[in-house]
Design a protein around this motif. Structure first.
Motif, PDB file in Angstrom:
ATOM      1  N   LEU A   1     -18.888  44.195  26.206  1.00 39.16           N
ATOM      2  CA  LEU A   1     -20.138  44.044  26.956  1.00 39.16           C
ATOM      3  C   LEU A   1     -21.087  43.070  26.259  1.00 39.16           C
ATOM      4  N   LEU A   2     -21.130  43.118  24.938  1.00 41.44           N
ATOM      5  CA  LEU A   2     -21.974  42.163  24.203  1.00 41.44           C
ATOM      6  C   LEU A   2     -21.460  40.733  24.375  1.00 41.44           C
ATOM      7  N   ASP A   3     -20.143  40.583  24.325  1.00 42.73           N
ATOM      8  CA  ASP A   3     -19.570  39.252  24.547  1.00 42.73           C
ATOM      9  C   ASP A   3     -19.897  38.742  25.943  1.00 42.73           C
ATOM     10  N   LEU A   4     -19.843  39.629  26.925  1.00 42.36           N
ATOM     11  CA  LEU A   4     -20.154  39.237  28.299  1.00 42.36           C
ATOM     12  C   LEU A   4     -21.580  38.724  28.402  1.00 42.36           C
ATOM     13  N   GLU A   5     -22.518  39.468  27.810  1.00 36.46           N
ATOM     14  CA  GLU A   5     -23.920  39.080  27.932  1.00 36.46           C
ATOM     15  C   GLU A   5     -24.263  37.825  27.138  1.00 36.46           C
ATOM     16  N   SER A   6     -23.435  37.481  26.143  1.00 35.26           N
ATOM     17  CA  SER A   6     -23.683  36.250  25.373  1.00 35.26           C
ATOM     18  C   SER A   6     -22.904  35.062  25.932  1.00 35.26           C
TER      19      SER A   6
ATOM     20  N   THR B   1     -22.008  30.944  30.589  1.00 32.13           N
ATOM     21  CA  THR B   1     -22.159  30.945  32.044  1.00 32.13           C
ATOM     22  C   THR B   1     -23.000  32.124  32.497  1.00 32.13           C
ATOM     23  N   TYR B   2     -22.810  33.287  31.861  1.00 30.68           N
ATOM     24  CA  TYR B   2     -23.617  34.467  32.206  1.00 30.68           C
ATOM     25  C   TYR B   2     -25.092  34.189  31.934  1.00 30.68           C
TER      26      TYR B   2
ATOM     27  N   ILE C   1     -16.823  30.740  38.807  1.00 28.41           N
ATOM     28  CA  ILE C   1     -17.977  29.833  38.735  1.00 28.41           C
ATOM     29  C   ILE C   1     -17.808  28.853  37.580  1.00 28.41           C
ATOM     30  N   ASP C   2     -17.372  29.375  36.440  1.00 25.49           N
ATOM     31  CA  ASP C   2     -17.202  28.520  35.266  1.00 25.49           C
ATOM     32  C   ASP C   2     -16.130  27.454  35.503  1.00 25.49           C
ATOM     33  N   ALA C   3     -15.087  27.801  36.262  1.00 25.66           N
ATOM     34  CA  ALA C   3     -14.024  26.826  36.540  1.00 25.66           C
ATOM     35  C   ALA C   3     -14.573  25.640  37.324  1.00 25.66           C
ATOM     36  N   VAL C   4     -15.426  25.919  38.317  1.00 26.50           N
ATOM     37  CA  VAL C   4     -16.020  24.827  39.099  1.00 26.50           C
ATOM     38  C   VAL C   4     -16.953  24.005  38.225  1.00 26.50           C
ATOM     39  N   TRP C   5     -17.806  24.683  37.454  1.00 26.86           N
ATOM     40  CA  TRP C   5     -18.731  23.949  36.583  1.00 26.86           C
ATOM     41  C   TRP C   5     -17.978  23.116  35.547  1.00 26.86           C
TER      42      TRP C   5
END
Length: 416
Positions: free
Chosen positions: A24-29, A32-33, A145-149
């Protein structure tokens, strides 16, 4: 659950909690998030990310309940050195029973009932499975989303950099430069100034490219899932800007090098005039010896090329057009010189061809004498005809070559 089983299960759940917390910490850091948290999204991306945020909120709610159960279990385990039956039963209920409680959500009044809302109870395994599903929903949205960006933004950055380069080249091309005035008559100064002013037409970025890139960037940032830039549109802009950069570079080189290239071109035209003079002299020397058709008379291109150079000096064309005209003139001058020298060489070559035919006729006569066929009437007639053609000025080389060939075949008995 035995005491050993409860101890093992509690340690395993503690490790599991730490692992989930790390994810969860990795996700929030995640970059793209972080961008999405404050991004003004719209369209499909907004709907997808709103669903992801709802899943993440549910995940955190469930995680808090899950963590509370483990905290209660750890407190029970820490209360005594050796678990009693009551503590073991309570610990077993927390670790193996439906101990994770999700409070019933408070609904809007129009969705409520007079019946009591029922809380949901889950086992720890069920809670982890549901948290994982929510986590996957969020990370799947991030990945898409990250793939498109990742695909579009570097290309848009590169296109923006190319557009800035084109703009810089345009400014450089628009800057005053006196190179052309050094070779422009005073009466034509105003036209030369007009040429520099019109340079903007060659240096202007293609209409709408900046706006199109801006629209693409806004679309890919606000709705990457619903409005990604088409690769063929990016390819088209890349080709357009690259071509424009090449045109501007060519125009700049022409402006910087115009004085030197003009001097080189003037010297090249002097060489053309000299080569054409040599070609005329060769024609004059050969035409009295060799019969030439009227079209063989050399023509001159040097005056027309000089007129083109003068017109280029006074031109009001932009620098890109002038660069191409200058290059065309340089090529034309080289071709004119090469053609004039080739014509002179060809003229003198005709005299050499006549002399070669004379030598061949003499060799054939000597061979006829050795064979005893030189006095044959037909041989005498053919030899005389060939000799007359070769020693008559101007000489018809075509007829002379045929006559020598006929004589050679005659002295060989009709063969070669």
């Amino acid at each position: 659950m035995s005491r050993e089983g409860a101890e093992y299960a509690l340690r395993a759940r503690a490790d599991e909690r730490d692992r989930i917390s790390g994810h969860l910490l990795d996700l929030e850091s995640h970059t793209t998030y972080q961008v999405l948290k404050g991004a003004p999204l719209r369209g499909l991306t907004q709907r997808r990310w709103m669903a992801g945020q709802a899943a993440l909120t549910a995940l955190w709610t469930l995680y808090d309940a899950y963590r509370g159960v483990l905290r209660d279990a750890e407190q029970i385990r820490a209360s005594r050195g050796r678990l009693g039956s009551d503590q073991l039963a309570a610990l077993t209920e927390l670790l193996a029973g439906r101990s994770v409680v999700l409070k019933a959500a408070v609904k809007p009044v129009e969705q409520r009932s007079l019946l009591p809302e029922v809380d949901e109870r889950l086992t720890l395994d069920e809670a982890v499975t549901r948290m994982d599903a929510s986590f996957q929903e969020v990370t799947d949205a991030l990945a898409d989303i990250d793939a498109v960006w990742s695909a579009a933004l570097p290309r848009l950055d590169a296109a923006d950099a190319l557009l800035r380069e084109v703009t810089t080249l345009r400014r450089e091309l628009d800057a005053p430069d006196g190179a052309v005035q050094a070779h422009t008559a005073p009466a034509d100064t105003a036209r030369a100034d007009t040429a520099r002013a019109d340079t903007a037409s060659a240096g202007t970025a293609p209409a709408g490219v900046a706006e199109e890139l801006g629209r693409m960037r806004a679309a890919v940032l606000e709705d990457p899932l619903g409005s990604p830039p088409a690769p063929h549109d990016l390819d088209r802009i890349d080709r357009l800007l690259a071509g424009h950069r090449a045109d501007l570079g060519e125009a700049l080189r022409a402006r910087r090098e115009y004085g030197r290239r003009r001097e080189d071109l003037a010297a090249a035209l002097d060489r053309v005039r000299a080569a054409e003079s040599e070609s005329r002299l060769a024609h004059g020397a050969v035409v009295v010896k060799i019969a030439l058709p009227p079209r063989a008379a050399p023509t001159s291109r040097v005056d027309a090329l000089r007129d083109e150079l003068a017109a280029l000096d006074a031109s009001a064309d932009d620098w890109l057009v002038r660069a191409r005209r200058l290059t065309s003139l340089e090529q034309a001058a080289r071709q004119a010189e090469e053609q004039a020298r080739a014509t002179a060489a060809a003229m003198y070559g005709l005299v050499g061809r006549r002399d070669e035919l004379r030598g061949r006729l003499g060799a054939c006569q000597a061979m006829a004498v050795r064979r005893g066929t030189a006095e044959a009437p037909e041989a005498i007639r053919l030899h005389e005809r060939a000799r007359l053609l070769l020693w008559t000025a101007p000489c018809d080389l075509t007829k002379a070559a045929e006559a020598v060939d006929l004589y050679q075949r005659a002295i060989h008995g009709g063969g070669r």
